[in-house]
Design a protein around this motif. Sequence first.
Motif, PDB file in Angstrom:
ATOM      1  N   PRO A  89      -8.754 165.778  45.525  1.00 10.36           N
ATOM      2  CA  PRO A  89      -7.429 165.277  45.445  1.00 10.36           C
ATOM      3  C   PRO A  89      -7.237 163.670  45.591  1.00 10.36           C
ATOM      4  CG  PRO A  89      -7.336 167.223  46.588  1.00 10.36           C
ATOM      5  CD  PRO A  89      -8.734 166.866  46.395  1.00 10.36           C
ATOM      6  N   GLU A 114      -1.624 164.057  43.578  1.00 14.98           N
ATOM      7  CA  GLU A 114      -2.290 163.549  42.427  1.00 14.98           C
ATOM      8  C   GLU A 114      -1.621 162.427  41.884  1.00 14.98           C
ATOM      9  OE1 GLU A 114      -5.431 164.355  42.076  1.00 14.98           O
ATOM     10  OE2 GLU A 114      -5.703 166.492  42.664  1.00 14.98           O
ATOM     11  N   ASP A 124      -4.010 167.900  36.432  1.00 12.09           N
ATOM     12  CA  ASP A 124      -2.959 167.980  37.346  1.00 12.09           C
ATOM     13  C   ASP A 124      -1.793 168.824  37.416  1.00 12.09           C
ATOM     14  OD1 ASP A 124      -4.917 166.136  38.746  1.00 12.09           O
ATOM     15  OD2 ASP A 124      -3.897 164.379  38.065  1.00 12.09           O
TER      16      ASP A 124
END
Length: 192
Positions: A89, A114, A124
């Motif tokens: 991340p 993100e 994402d």
Amino acid sequence: MAIPNEKERYTYADYLKWDEGERLELIDGKVFNMTPALSKRHQQVLRELSTAFSIFLREKKCEVFFAPFDVRLMGENKKNEDINDVVQPDLSIVCDQEKLDDKGCNGAPDMIIEVLSPSSVKMDRWIKFRLYEKAGVKEYWLVDPMNDSIEVHLLNNGIFEFHGVFTKEDTISVHIFPDLKLDLHQILRTQT
């Protein structure tokens, strides 16, 4: 060692053998290549977020980490060959020090952020969204630097609930840290 082609599913044990120069993620045993160099704007927003969280967390037991930083989701009490989800991340906030080791985080961070790029939106917003929800991440932010916004999702009874979209005009509360409020004008400011 390059990624072998003959397998369709991989584990963290395989992941550890791959070239360190490549940024890869492993989701449900499938390999995903990370985007090449990120945009200047992406880096600026990430820097502002990292700085804000780092300053706030200095006196706390929690820590902030930014990519590349391996997060082995759902990896607690598993052998490397049984872990199928390894992500990097943009920002991970970990409060349980027992989850941290020399290789990264073994388990779900308390919060993940993100920063979206054109090539990462589907990953994402959909794939990682579901994965982080399943893993038990308490708070998930999707930062859109092109539209100067942050979308917040909070885990409630194992399901992410949409909490809102916030823009430069807003101050945003971090739910895992009730006394932390971020001025989004500062975080999302355009820099030359």
